[in-house]
Design a protein around this motif. Structure first.
Motif, PDB file in Angstrom:
ATOM      1  N   GLY A  62       0.791  -1.215   0.000  1.00 39.22           N
ATOM      2  CA  GLY A  62       0.000   0.000   0.000  1.00 39.22           C
ATOM      3  C   GLY A  62       0.822   1.264   0.000  1.00 39.22           C
ATOM      4  N   TRP A  63       0.098   2.349  -0.184  1.00 38.06           N
ATOM      5  CA  TRP A  63       0.695   3.682  -0.175  1.00 38.06           C
ATOM      6  C   TRP A  63       0.054   4.523   0.921  1.00 38.06           C
ATOM      7  CZ3 TRP A  63       4.863   4.858  -3.024  1.00 38.06           C
ATOM      8  CH2 TRP A  63       5.175   4.025  -4.110  1.00 38.06           C
ATOM      9  N   TYR A  64       0.899   5.221   1.651  1.00 37.13           N
ATOM     10  CA  TYR A  64       0.481   6.152   2.681  1.00 37.13           C
ATOM     11  C   TYR A  64       1.156   7.479   2.385  1.00 37.13           C
ATOM     12  CZ  TYR A  64      -1.217   2.066   5.209  1.00 37.13           C
ATOM     13  OH  TYR A  64      -1.895   0.918   5.567  1.00 37.13           O
ATOM     14  N   GLY A 107      -5.592  -8.851  -5.312  1.00 40.73           N
ATOM     15  CA  GLY A 107      -6.035  -7.724  -6.134  1.00 40.73           C
ATOM     16  C   GLY A 107      -7.149  -6.882  -5.546  1.00 40.73           C
ATOM     17  N   SER A 108      -7.597  -7.196  -4.341  1.00 39.53           N
ATOM     18  CA  SER A 108      -8.615  -6.350  -3.713  1.00 39.53           C
ATOM     19  C   SER A 108      -7.998  -5.016  -3.324  1.00 39.53           C
ATOM     20  CB  SER A 108      -9.177  -7.043  -2.478  1.00 39.53           C
ATOM     21  OG  SER A 108      -9.818  -8.247  -2.839  1.00 39.53           O
ATOM     22  N   THR A 109      -8.748  -3.943  -3.544  1.00 40.12           N
ATOM     23  CA  THR A 109      -8.213  -2.609  -3.299  1.00 40.12           C
ATOM     24  C   THR A 109      -9.101  -1.820  -2.335  1.00 40.12           C
ATOM     25  OG1 THR A 109      -9.394  -1.714  -5.212  1.00 40.12           O
ATOM     26  CG2 THR A 109      -7.141  -2.490  -5.577  1.00 40.12           C
ATOM     27  N   ASN A 110      -8.474  -0.823  -1.729  1.00 47.60           N
ATOM     28  CA  ASN A 110      -9.187   0.094  -0.856  1.00 47.60           C
ATOM     29  C   ASN A 110      -8.534   1.457  -0.995  1.00 47.60           C
ATOM     30  OD1 ASN A 110     -11.094   0.868   1.104  1.00 47.60           O
ATOM     31  ND2 ASN A 110      -9.565   0.697   2.716  1.00 47.60           N
ATOM     32  N   TYR A 111      -9.343   2.501  -1.108  1.00 44.35           N
ATOM     33  CA  TYR A 111      -8.832   3.850  -1.320  1.00 44.35           C
ATOM     34  C   TYR A 111      -9.363   4.813  -0.258  1.00 44.35           C
ATOM     35  CZ  TYR A 111      -7.648   2.351  -6.085  1.00 44.35           C
ATOM     36  OH  TYR A 111      -7.120   1.705  -7.174  1.00 44.35           O
ATOM     37  N   ALA A 112      -8.569   5.823   0.031  1.00 39.84           N
ATOM     38  CA  ALA A 112      -9.069   6.927   0.830  1.00 39.84           C
ATOM     39  C   ALA A 112     -10.111   7.681   0.003  1.00 39.84           C
ATOM     40  CB  ALA A 112      -7.925   7.860   1.203  1.00 39.84           C
ATOM     41  N   ASP A 113     -11.104   8.220   0.702  1.00 39.35           N
ATOM     42  CA  ASP A 113     -12.156   8.964  -0.006  1.00 39.35           C
ATOM     43  C   ASP A 113     -11.578  10.119  -0.818  1.00 39.35           C
ATOM     44  OD1 ASP A 113     -14.653   8.667   2.651  1.00 39.35           O
ATOM     45  OD2 ASP A 113     -14.063   7.288   1.045  1.00 39.35           O
ATOM     46  N   SER A 114     -10.526  10.733  -0.302  1.00 43.16           N
ATOM     47  CA  SER A 114      -9.958  11.924  -0.933  1.00 43.16           C
ATOM     48  C   SER A 114      -9.306  11.632  -2.274  1.00 43.16           C
ATOM     49  CB  SER A 114      -8.953  12.587  -0.001  1.00 43.16           C
ATOM     50  OG  SER A 114      -7.900  11.684   0.314  1.00 43.16           O
ATOM     51  N   VAL A 115      -8.981  10.377  -2.553  1.00 42.13           N
ATOM     52  CA  VAL A 115      -8.299  10.034  -3.813  1.00 42.13           C
ATOM     53  C   VAL A 115      -9.135   9.130  -4.697  1.00 42.13           C
ATOM     54  CG1 VAL A 115      -6.089  10.263  -2.633  1.00 42.13           C
ATOM     55  CG2 VAL A 115      -7.062   7.978  -2.991  1.00 42.13           C
ATOM     56  N   LEU A 122      -3.551   6.673   5.200  1.00 44.86           N
ATOM     57  CA  LEU A 122      -3.657   5.702   4.125  1.00 44.86           C
ATOM     58  C   LEU A 122      -4.113   6.397   2.843  1.00 44.86           C
ATOM     59  CD1 LEU A 122      -5.193   2.186   4.234  1.00 44.86           C
ATOM     60  CD2 LEU A 122      -6.083   3.814   2.597  1.00 44.86           C
ATOM     61  N   VAL A 123      -3.482   6.025   1.731  1.00 42.25           N
ATOM     62  CA  VAL A 123      -3.907   6.498   0.414  1.00 42.25           C
ATOM     63  C   VAL A 123      -4.643   5.370  -0.309  1.00 42.25           C
ATOM     64  CG1 VAL A 123      -3.161   7.359  -1.825  1.00 42.25           C
ATOM     65  CG2 VAL A 123      -2.000   8.131   0.268  1.00 42.25           C
ATOM     66  N   ALA A 124      -3.967   4.224  -0.432  1.00 40.92           N
ATOM     67  CA  ALA A 124      -4.564   3.080  -1.118  1.00 40.92           C
ATOM     68  C   ALA A 124      -3.791   1.819  -0.768  1.00 40.92           C
ATOM     69  CB  ALA A 124      -4.556   3.282  -2.638  1.00 40.92           C
ATOM     70  N   VAL A 125      -4.490   0.698  -0.721  1.00 34.88           N
ATOM     71  CA  VAL A 125      -3.849  -0.590  -0.468  1.00 34.88           C
ATOM     72  C   VAL A 125      -4.401  -1.623  -1.441  1.00 34.88           C
ATOM     73  CG1 VAL A 125      -3.317  -0.183   1.961  1.00 34.88           C
ATOM     74  CG2 VAL A 125      -5.529  -1.172   1.325  1.00 34.88           C
ATOM     75  N   ILE A 126      -3.605  -2.676  -1.669  1.00 36.13           N
ATOM     76  CA  ILE A 126      -4.016  -3.747  -2.563  1.00 36.13           C
ATOM     77  C   ILE A 126      -3.499  -5.064  -2.011  1.00 36.13           C
ATOM     78  CG2 ILE A 126      -2.002  -3.360  -4.076  1.00 36.13           C
ATOM     79  CD1 ILE A 126      -3.820  -4.210  -6.437  1.00 36.13           C
ATOM     80  N   SER A 127      -4.357  -6.064  -2.000  1.00 35.46           N
ATOM     81  CA  SER A 127      -3.975  -7.368  -1.476  1.00 35.46           C
ATOM     82  C   SER A 127      -3.294  -8.203  -2.559  1.00 35.46           C
ATOM     83  CB  SER A 127      -5.206  -8.110  -0.973  1.00 35.46           C
ATOM     84  OG  SER A 127      -6.025  -8.472  -2.083  1.00 35.46           O
TER      85      SER A 127
END
Length: 116
Positions: free
Chosen positions: A35-37, A55-63, A47-52
């Motif tokens: 992930g990226w912070y 391939g599952s992803t999660n993003y901050a609302d701001s990005v 947190l900015v975004a993460v990926i397992s």
């Protein structure tokens, strides 16, 4: 020992794009989350975004909708494509690798500066 190394930061005008890369050296023994912070001066790291591994992803609302995270498992590399950049995206961006057996590893960070 796993060592993430970031690259791709720099200076860009608002509305522009940048792509960050993070390549991990060393052997990763298990499934992991990459992930990226980011951390701006005077603020907490977020947190900015993460990926397992799957391939599952999660993003901050701001990005959400502007940034895309992806990974190449064979190359042990994670990418962050950043579009429509805003001055408030200015920060040091850190790569993090979370593993089940080996713990968590942080990169040294790469500066992203967005001018208005």
């Amino acid at each position: 020992q796993v060592q993430p190394v970031e690259s791709g930061g720099g200076l860009v005008q608002a509305g522009g794009s940048l792509t960050l890369s993070c390549a991990a050296s060393g052997r990763i023994l298990s499934s992991n989350v990459m992930g990226w912070y980011r951390q701006a001066p005077g603020t907490a790291r977020e947190l900015v975004a993460v990926i397992s591994s799957g391939g599952s992803t999660n993003y901050a609302d701001s990005v959400q909708g502007r940034f895309t995270i992806s990974r190449d498992n064979a190359k042990k590399t994670v990418y962050l494509q950043m579009n429509s950049l805003k001055p408030e995206d200015t920060a040091v961006y850190y790569c993090k690798i979370e593993t089940f057996y080996q713990g968590n590893f942080w990169g040294q960070g790469t500066q992203v500066t967005v001018s208005s």
